[in-house]
Design a protein around this motif. Structure first.
Motif, PDB file in Angstrom:
ATOM      1  N   ASN A 504       0.829  -1.210   0.000  1.00  0.00           N
ATOM      2  CA  ASN A 504       0.000   0.000   0.000  1.00  0.00           C
ATOM      3  C   ASN A 504       0.858   1.252   0.000  1.00  0.00           C
ATOM      4  OD1 ASN A 504      -2.446  -1.247  -0.036  1.00  0.00           O
ATOM      5  ND2 ASN A 504      -2.665  -1.329   2.191  1.00  0.00           N
ATOM      6  N   ASN A 508       1.109   3.985  -2.986  1.00  0.00           N
ATOM      7  CA  ASN A 508       0.839   5.414  -2.800  1.00  0.00           C
ATOM      8  C   ASN A 508       2.000   6.253  -3.302  1.00  0.00           C
ATOM      9  OD1 ASN A 508      -1.641   5.050  -1.721  1.00  0.00           O
ATOM     10  ND2 ASN A 508      -1.012   5.240   0.417  1.00  0.00           N
ATOM     11  N   LYS A 564      -7.732  10.801  -4.615  1.00  0.00           N
ATOM     12  CA  LYS A 564      -7.725  10.254  -5.991  1.00  0.00           C
ATOM     13  C   LYS A 564      -9.155   9.870  -6.322  1.00  0.00           C
ATOM     14  CE  LYS A 564      -3.473   8.288  -4.368  1.00  0.00           C
ATOM     15  NZ  LYS A 564      -2.901   7.071  -3.814  1.00  0.00           N
ATOM     16  N   GLY A 572      -6.551   2.135   1.619  1.00  0.00           N
ATOM     17  CA  GLY A 572      -5.189   1.598   1.723  1.00  0.00           C
ATOM     18  C   GLY A 572      -4.552   1.877   3.072  1.00  0.00           C
TER      19      GLY A 572
END
Ligand SMILES: Nc1ncnc2c1ncn2[C@@H]1O[C@H](COP(=O)(O)OP(=O)(O)OP(=O)(O)O)[C@@H](O)[C@H]1O
Ligand SMILES: [Mg+2]
Length: 626
Positions: A504, A508, A564, A572
């Motif tokens: 995760n 990112n 996003k 996440g």
């Protein structure tokens, strides 16, 4: 009829006094006028009768004196008569009007005035005659006879001054009486008016105080000092105030209940009038629209919500206002306006009636279904991922067996002596590519296989497997990857979960970093930042990406928080945080957004996320007891 002139007094006391004085002065004036007129007439008549009588007496005295041959007595009688209280003067003339004796004043006149002389022919023997001249003189005359012979005329003039004195005395008495009467009645009226005005003023002050601060009922009940209709009025007023206070406290309770409901209900509530303008909203509704409460009041729905959601909601409100029937569970969604995120609302609209026939407002209940929607979406995606993962794992598993055969065959082929140099080169290339395929299948299998029990995991494998998962994107972005971890480093943990955390974080970083940037993945033995007794491993994932503002940084561990819009679920870091907590670890985030000025570039932006996982062999037991 109410007198509203400026000079008319405004207090009941002075109004009554003024009315009384006006009335009394008119009535006493009229009474005095009539009385004085009546009295003066009476006095006049009486005095004239007396003067008339006196002229007869004078005539009789003169006649007696003449009959006795004592003319000297005539002068004496005339003088005495002229000095009497009712006569102004007296005189005796011959029948033709020549003056014989005069009491005073007219001593120089030898003959009567023409006006008097013209009266002479009208005089008869037994009757006296009175007449008034133009100069307002009144005289009575009586004929003087001795036997049948007319010897002269006796004149007595009426004394106006005496009459006037009497009339003045009456007027004075009347005036004094009137004044005393008016003063006495004014005092009486003032006392009476005061006894009315004072409680009324008290009532007025009480009503005003109640109007100004309805909550403050300290001065009530008002004292009841009079026992009449006004006293009853004050008592009624007191009980009215008491019942109002009771009603208000009931109303306040209800309002507090409603207010607390409005403020604390976990749903958005708004009320609009018949023109679809907001009259009241609660904080949740304000938060949903992204505007302050006061910015919404009086505004229409399209002014506070983006289209087309606003129009749909307005149509629903208009339908409810027209049909008086509620609409339930209307789903509205949209994006834009003050709302930065894509939102989905479940809306109910209902009519608010003030009377059974009057729909005054429409109430709007908003349930924010955005998170639920996103959750459903995330679940769908994770389901898809899980299915894809299982598929990939089974394919990888199936590929493994033929791969092993190919590897063995290539090994045999490589040892064939008849192979020339270039064939050997091709075999080596094939071996290399097959090894890569084997590696990918191994990674895929390892990534999918989630151990249900914690175990000691080699971190090199774990971190490498994550990075090789992102190999494609790392290449595409041309990122410089720094791997800093000891090949022998291991940790007692749920390896699959720790892998998920690192995946995760790396994911990112890739989302945030521009092509050509840097990515650091580090793991090394460390101690807990807070409790230095605890040993474990500190992981660091750092990038030179766009960084985060403090607002974003504060919210990154919230479920569904994402910047996003189209690609992120916002789960996440939330999941990662949960996993770290499950391992009794800690996570720290440092991030910076470059603030370049015209003349100097600011410090570069980037994000460093580090987390510490204690090396805890009892993790399984603790998890079980938890
Ligand atoms: N390395 C980073 N650089 C800049 N912003 C970051 C970084 N890591 C996280 N963020 C910010 O934190 C937000 C939350 O991240 P999180 O991983 O929870 O969700 P996401 O990446 O948006 O969606 P997904 O569920 O697909 O991971 C991101 O939307 C991003 O704004
Ligand atoms: Mg993410």
């Amino acid at each position: 009829m109410a007198l509203s002139t400026r000079w008319w007094p405004r207090s009941i006391q002075w109004q009554m006094l003024a009315g009384l004085l006006l009335l009394e002065s008119l009535s006493i004036g009229l009474f005095a006028f009539l009385l004085v007129r009546q009295e003066s007439r009476g006095i006049h008549q009486r005095v004239i009768r007396r003067v008339d009588y006196e002229s007869q007496i004078l005539a009789a005295q003169v006649s007696e004196a003449l009959r006795k041959g004592e003319p000297g007595w005539v002068g004496l009688s005339v003088r005495m008569m002229g000095e009497g209280p009712t006569a102004a003067s007296a005189k005796v003339t011959d029948p033709s009007g020549n003056m014989l004796f005069v009491s005073k004043g007219e001593a120089d006149e030898t003959v009567l005035e023409l006006a008097e002389r013209t009266q002479i022919p009208l005089i008869t023997r037994n009757e006296s005659r009175c007449f008034t001249f133009e100069d307002n003189r009144t005289e009575c005359v009586h004929a003087i006879y001795t036997g049948d012979e007319l010897r002269g005329l006796a004149w007595v003039e009426f004394n106006w001054a005496t009459t006037q004195e009497l009339i003045d005395a009456i007027s004075r008495t009347t005036a004094i009486f009137g004044i005393i009467w008016m003063i006495a009645s004014a005092i009486l009226v003032l006392i009476m008016a005061h006894s009315i005005a004072q409680p009324l003023a008290l009532l007025h002050r009480g009503a005003r105080a109640l109007m100004n601060s309805p909550e403050d009922t300290q001065q009530f009940p008002l004292p009841v000092k009079v026992h009449n209709e006004i006293g009853d009025l004050i008592e009624t007023f007191n009980s009215m105030v008491a019942s109002l206070a009771e009603q208000r406290s009931g109303l306040n309770d209800t309002l507090s209940l409603l207010d607390s409901m409005l403020a604390n209900a976990p749903i958005g509530l708004a009320f609009v009038d018949r023109n679809c303008r907001i009259v009241r909203v609660n904080q949740i509704f304000a938060d949903l629209t992204g505007l302050l409460i006061e910015q919404q009041l009086g505004r229409s729905l399209p002014e506070i919500l983006p289209q087309p959601g606003a129009q749909n909601l307005e149509n629903a409100v208009l339908r409810v206002l027209a049909s008086e029937e509620p609409i339930r569970n209307l789903e509205l969604s949209g994006q834009g306006g003050k709302l930065t995120r894509h939102w989905t609302w479940l809306i109910s609209v209902y009519p608010v009636k003030t009377t059974p026939r009057n729909v005054r407002w429409a109430g709007i209940i908003v349930l924010d279904a955005s998170e639920r929607k996103r959750g459903e979406e995330a679940l769908r995606r994770s389901e898809k991922l899980a299915v894809t993962g299982r598929l990939a794992a089974s394919i990888a598993h199936e590929i493994n067996n033929p791969l092993e055969a190919i590897t063995n065959l290539l090994f045999l082929l490589r040892n064939f002596s008849s192979l020339d140099e270039s064939a050997l080169h091709y075999v080596k290339m094939a071996e290399y590519e097959v090894r890569r395929i084997a590696e990918i299948t191994q990674q895929t299998l390892r990534f999918y296989r989630q151990s249900t029990l914690p175990a000691r995991a080699t971190l090199t494998d774990l971190l490498d497997s994550v990075l090789s998962l992102y190999q494609g994107r790392l290449h595409a972005l041309d990122l410089r990857v720094e791997r800093r971890y000891n090949p022998r480093l291991d940790l007692f943990c749920f390896a699959g979960e720790i892998r998920q955390v690192v995946a995760n974080l790396v994911g990112n970083s890739l989302d945030a970093t521009q092509p050509g940037g840097r990515l650091l993945v580090r793991a090394r033995p460390s101690r807990d930042w807070k409790d230095t007794e605890r040993t474990g491993v500190r992981f660091v994932v750092a990038d030179t990406g766009v960084g985060m503002t403090s607002v974003v940084r504060d919210r990154i561990f919230e479920a569904f928080f994402t910047t996003k819009e189209d690609t992120g679920t916002g789960l996440g870091l939330w999941v990662s945080h949960e996993i770290i907590l499950k391992h009794q670890g800690i996570i720290r985030v440092r991030s910076r957004v470059e603030t370049a000025s015209l003349f100097a570039p600011g410090p570069p932006s980037g994000t460093v996320i580090q987390f510490f996982i204690p090396d805890n062999p009892n993790l399984a037991d603790e998890q079980a007891s938890a």
